[in-house]
Design an enzyme around this catalytic site. Structure first.
Site, PDB file in Angstrom:
ATOM      1  CB  CYS A 104     -33.166 -10.520 121.920  1.00 19.37           C
ATOM      2  SG  CYS A 104     -31.778  -9.624 122.628  1.00 19.37           S
ATOM      3  CB  ALA A 105     -32.018  -7.159 118.607  1.00 21.69           C
TER       4      ALA A 105
END
Length: 184
Positions: A104-105
């Site tokens: 994800c991030a």
């Protein structure tokens, strides 16, 4: 010999990415430890789910690791980045050629540290600019050298299975996928 997988949780982590990954790694029989990056052993996710860590980050050494795993989520990733000890562990593990995984991030943590230079990587849409020096992949999960990165929570199982495959082989990853009736 190092053999531990450490999954680092900071306040605001993405629950699906953390819990799903931890679960599948443990199903594969990998010694997987939940590590609190902050002071408290209870870490609250981005959606209010609290997890009790197995270890404090002060108890983790890269020499004991085969892999470091960073789930995404906000402000979890910001809190991961803020940990000087985690940044040190990541640098040491990278120098030792250990597997560094992020979803994800969280791949932005590796990118901002300059570790993705010349490697293929992916991150949550909008975070690609933080993958400094990387070739941004079109694939939702990608392995490049000692890095595994994944796009988002929707690819958590694929991410965890890629880690299992990297550490224990395709047959073990297929066995775990089959046990949960998941088609890869």
């Amino acid at each position: 010999m190092s053999h531990n997988v450490y999954v680092f949780l900071a306040e605001g982590f993405e629950e699906i990415e953390a819990i799903g990954t931890i679960d599948l790694l443990r199903r594969a029989g990998l010694p997987t430890h939940i590590v609190a990056v902050g002071i408290e052993p209870h870490v609250r996710g981005a959606h209010g789910v609290a997890i009790e860590a197995d270890l404090s980050i002060s108890e983790v050494y890269s020499a004991d690791a085969i892999a470091l795993v960073l789930p995404g989520g906000l402000p979890g990733v910001t809190n991961l980045e803020g940990s000087q000890r985690l940044r040190q562990l990541i640098q040491e593990a990278n120098q030792e050629g250990k597997l560094l995984c992020a979803i994800c991030a969280a791949p932005s943590v590796y990118g901002k540290a300059g570790l993705l230079e010349g490697k293929e990587a992916i991150a949550y849409p909008g975070f690609e600019g933080h993958l400094q020096g990387a070739k941004v992949s079109a694939q939702p999960v990608v392995r490049s050298a000692n890095f595994i990165t994944a796009k988002s929570a929707g690819y958590t199982f694929d991410f965890a299975l890629a880690i299992i495959e990297a550490l224990q082989g395709k047959a073990k990853a297929d066995e775990v996928a089959s046990a949960i009736v998941y088609a890869r």
